[in-house]
Design an enzyme around this catalytic site. Structure first.
Site, PDB file in Angstrom:
ATOM      1  N   HIS A 288       0.827  -1.217   0.000  1.00 59.40           N
ATOM      2  CA  HIS A 288       0.000   0.000   0.000  1.00 59.40           C
ATOM      3  C   HIS A 288       0.857   1.261   0.000  1.00 59.40           C
ATOM      4  O   HIS A 288       0.502   2.257   0.635  1.00 59.40           O
ATOM      5  CB  HIS A 288      -0.959  -0.006   1.200  1.00 59.40           C
ATOM      6  CG  HIS A 288      -2.048  -1.029   1.090  1.00 59.40           C
ATOM      7  ND1 HIS A 288      -3.188  -0.835   0.344  1.00 59.40           N
ATOM      8  CD2 HIS A 288      -2.168  -2.277   1.628  1.00 59.40           C
ATOM      9  CE1 HIS A 288      -3.964  -1.909   0.428  1.00 59.40           C
ATOM     10  NE2 HIS A 288      -3.361  -2.810   1.198  1.00 59.40           N
ATOM     11  N   ASP A 346      -0.734  -5.165   5.908  1.00 59.09           N
ATOM     12  CA  ASP A 346      -1.750  -6.003   5.274  1.00 59.09           C
ATOM     13  C   ASP A 346      -1.545  -6.075   3.764  1.00 59.09           C
ATOM     14  O   ASP A 346      -0.929  -5.206   3.156  1.00 59.09           O
ATOM     15  CB  ASP A 346      -3.151  -5.470   5.570  1.00 59.09           C
ATOM     16  CG  ASP A 346      -3.388  -4.086   4.985  1.00 59.09           C
ATOM     17  OD1 ASP A 346      -2.495  -3.228   5.120  1.00 59.09           O
ATOM     18  OD2 ASP A 346      -4.449  -3.856   4.382  1.00 59.09           O
ATOM     19  N   GLU A 347      -2.081  -7.117   3.186  1.00 58.83           N
ATOM     20  CA  GLU A 347      -2.177  -7.284   1.738  1.00 58.83           C
ATOM     21  C   GLU A 347      -0.846  -7.006   1.011  1.00 58.83           C
ATOM     22  O   GLU A 347      -0.779  -6.238   0.052  1.00 58.83           O
ATOM     23  CB  GLU A 347      -3.280  -6.376   1.176  1.00 58.83           C
ATOM     24  CG  GLU A 347      -4.665  -6.713   1.736  1.00 58.83           C
ATOM     25  CD  GLU A 347      -5.746  -5.797   1.226  1.00 58.83           C
ATOM     26  OE1 GLU A 347      -6.891  -6.274   1.033  1.00 58.83           O
ATOM     27  OE2 GLU A 347      -5.477  -4.602   1.030  1.00 58.83           O
ATOM     28  N   VAL A 348       0.201  -7.627   1.509  1.00 61.31           N
ATOM     29  CA  VAL A 348       1.513  -7.484   0.861  1.00 61.31           C
ATOM     30  C   VAL A 348       1.608  -8.550  -0.232  1.00 61.31           C
ATOM     31  O   VAL A 348       1.716  -9.747   0.057  1.00 61.31           O
ATOM     32  CB  VAL A 348       2.664  -7.642   1.876  1.00 61.31           C
ATOM     33  CG1 VAL A 348       4.008  -7.456   1.165  1.00 61.31           C
ATOM     34  CG2 VAL A 348       2.510  -6.642   3.012  1.00 61.31           C
ATOM     35  N   GLU A 398      -2.414  -9.930   8.910  1.00 63.29           N
ATOM     36  CA  GLU A 398      -1.553 -10.706   8.029  1.00 63.29           C
ATOM     37  C   GLU A 398      -0.138 -10.831   8.576  1.00 63.29           C
ATOM     38  O   GLU A 398       0.548 -11.830   8.347  1.00 63.29           O
ATOM     39  CB  GLU A 398      -1.490 -10.081   6.636  1.00 63.29           C
ATOM     40  CG  GLU A 398      -2.755 -10.242   5.809  1.00 63.29           C
ATOM     41  CD  GLU A 398      -3.670  -9.046   5.945  1.00 63.29           C
ATOM     42  OE1 GLU A 398      -4.332  -8.697   4.963  1.00 63.29           O
ATOM     43  OE2 GLU A 398      -3.720  -8.451   7.041  1.00 63.29           O
TER      44      GLU A 398
END
Length: 540
Positions: A288, A346-348, A398
């Protein structure tokens, strides 16, 4: 015309077809003078006092400070505004009926055997000197009594006084003449169930202007929420104007005017402070971060085939990344006087890392076989940086799920998946936790979808009392892919009120629909554009 299911009575007709039988009027009749969130203990009598706004004041004993004085002004203004609203409604009605309006004769109230007198003041007893800024674990308990037209609000802390003032003013309603203001005699003993009761606002997907943020902060105070989680930057834009790296926003913001200056940030923090609200910054890493790369592409991972020409997450193998983060986060921790710092995680996506030969070679040199190990190295270094900066870390789930070793005290925020199993495991490992997964305000449903938010208990998971004590609270999340200044406030309120009550109240509230109907109208009266919670109805 489509009606809410709650507005319809379905009956089986003699012809074996469905009939729609609808009663006129609002689906839910609002309560009157009931408090939101539900207090821990409250007793309300049928006797009442009348408030004459022009004669009413708050009187302090023992301690006072700027936070207290500021709150007295705000809540006195709310009382006066309610009296003015009644006056305007009376004028409108008189114009329609062509009747003459007489001055209120307050002496008429002496003929009512439930009338106990005129409430001229609330005695505010702050037992300890004011604390300067809100913090995790602050004392927000208070006691309030109104008996025989004498009212006392007491607390050990200024934060408890703020919460008590909100409850007091919520109990003020129009009297039966629809001209005067009354409050029933009552007693309250109240304190929150959880210390961290937050609202996340994303200002990267769409820029949210300061006036709107202040309106949201007002709404938070009216719901006794106490953490403004500012997800200030993300992939799409970097509106934080850094003093050390001004190019980040100069090139990474949507537009040079759509930035938050250091003065803007200080103004929001101050606005929140006097309302007992912490401002928690989030700078999500290592994913992000695409907007960082507009001005500093060297920080991000250069993707190779099949993603050639694209930039991925932060490149954890570069030494200069950590010196940059140390400088930037050092500035941020100075700008935000908050003990916690949310570093995301998150969301790597590992797609770009997997194509970069330098990263692949670095992993071989470290004997890493999983990209989660590389992520762990990055997170550990950033956590160490924040530790050096005297800040405590919060991460998205995560980071924990990818088996990153987390120092004791690192807070894990749960936002997706099997929340019960995940919270049970996180607390079993001794880590504090925040819940958000059941309070995503960007997830819309038809009808009064606040019910799904209300049906969520942060400690409803398998675990020991010691595990459940690690639940700090939770946050509702307003992600901004499809909201901006035009609709974000009504998307938040009153839906966030459901989460606010579950985080404050020790038991499920009584008359929940009726109280929320009243509370939504209350927010409208206070210039918070709150959407209808229950279906057809009205507010005056």
């Amino acid at each position: 015309m489509k009606l809410s299911v709650s507005a319809i009575v379905l009956l089986v007709c003699t012809s074996s077809t469905w009939c729609y039988i609808v009663d006129p009027g609002p689906v839910v009749i609002a309560s009157s003078g009931l408090v939101w969130p539900q207090p821990k203990k409250i007793t309300i009598e049928d006797t009442f006092a009348i408030i004459r706004p022009q004669n009413f004041n708050f009187n302090t004993v023992r301690n006072t400070c700027d936070i207290l004085r500021d709150s007295f002004v705000r809540y006195k203004e709310l009382i006066v505004a309610e009296a003015q609203r009644l006056r305007k409604n009376e004028i409108k009605s008189a114009r329609r009926s062509r009747e003459r309006i007489n001055r209120i004769n307050y002496d008429d109230w002496y003929d009512d055997d439930k009338f106990t007198g005129f409430l001229e003041a609330v005695t505010v007893n702050l037992e300890q000197p004011c604390e300067d800024s809100p913090y995790l674990g602050m004392d927000e308990s208070y006691k309030f009594t109104l008996k025989d037209s004498e009212a006392v609000l007491q607390s050990s802390s200024v934060w408890g006084i703020l919460r008590g003032l909100e409850s007091f003013v919520q109990m003020i309603t129009p009297a039966k003449d629809n001209r005067s203001l009354k409050i029933n005699c009552s007693s309250i003993e109240d304190e929150p169930k959880f210390s961290h009761r937050g609202l996340l606002l994303d200002t990267s997907r769409h820029f949210i202007h300061l006036d709107t943020i202040k309106m949201i902060l007002n709404g938070m105070a009216y719901n006794k929420l106490n953490v403004f989680h500012w997800h200030i930057v993300d992939d799409h834009s970097f509106p934080y104007e850094s003093a050390k790296y001004p190019e980040l926003s100069a090139q990474g913001a949507f537009h040079p005017t759509l930035v938050y200056t250091q003065n803007d940030i200080a103004a929001i923090i101050e606005y929140a402070r006097v309302r007992g609200i912490r401002v928690l910054p989030e700078f999500d890493t290592p994913g992000h971060t695409r907007s960082w790369g507009v001005s500093h592409p060297e920080l991000l991972t250069q993707c190779h085939l099949p993603y050639a020409g694209k930039l991925g997450p932060i490149d954890p193998t570069k030494v200069e990344v950590y010196s940059f983060i140390r400088e930037l986060f050092g500035e941020v921790t100075q700008a935000f006087p908050e003990q916690y710092f949310h570093l995301g995680g998150d969301e790597v996506g590992f797609e770009c890392w997997s194509t970069n030969p330098d990263i692949v070679e670095y992993m071989k040199s470290k004997n890493y076989t999983r990209f989660e190990q590389l992520e762990e190295e990055f997170i550990q270094k950033v956590v160490d940086i924040l530790d050096d900066l005297k800040s405590k870390s919060i991460v998205w789930q995560e980071v924990y799920q990818n088996q990153v070793r987390l120092p004791q005290g690192t807070v894990v925020q749960v936002w997706t998946g099997d929340r019960k199993a995940l919270m049970s495991q996180i607390t079993y490992d001794g880590l504090p936790v925040l819940l958000s997964s059941c309070w995503y305000l960007d997830h819309l449903s038809s009808g009064g979808d606040w019910l799904k938010y209300y049906d969520c208990d942060p400690v409803d998971f398998p675990g020991t009392p010691e595990q459940k004590a690690l639940v700090m609270g939770g946050e509702a999340c307003m992600w901004a892919e499809v909201v901006d200044d035009t609709n974000v406030v009504q998307r938040i309120f009153p839906r966030v009120s459901a989460a606010a009550e579950r985080l404050w109240s020790h038991e499920e509230g009584v008359l929940v629909q009726k109280r929320l109907e009243e509370h939504s109208c209350r927010l409208l009266k206070r210039n918070i554009p709150s959407q209808p919670p229950n279906g057809p109805g009205f507010c005056l």
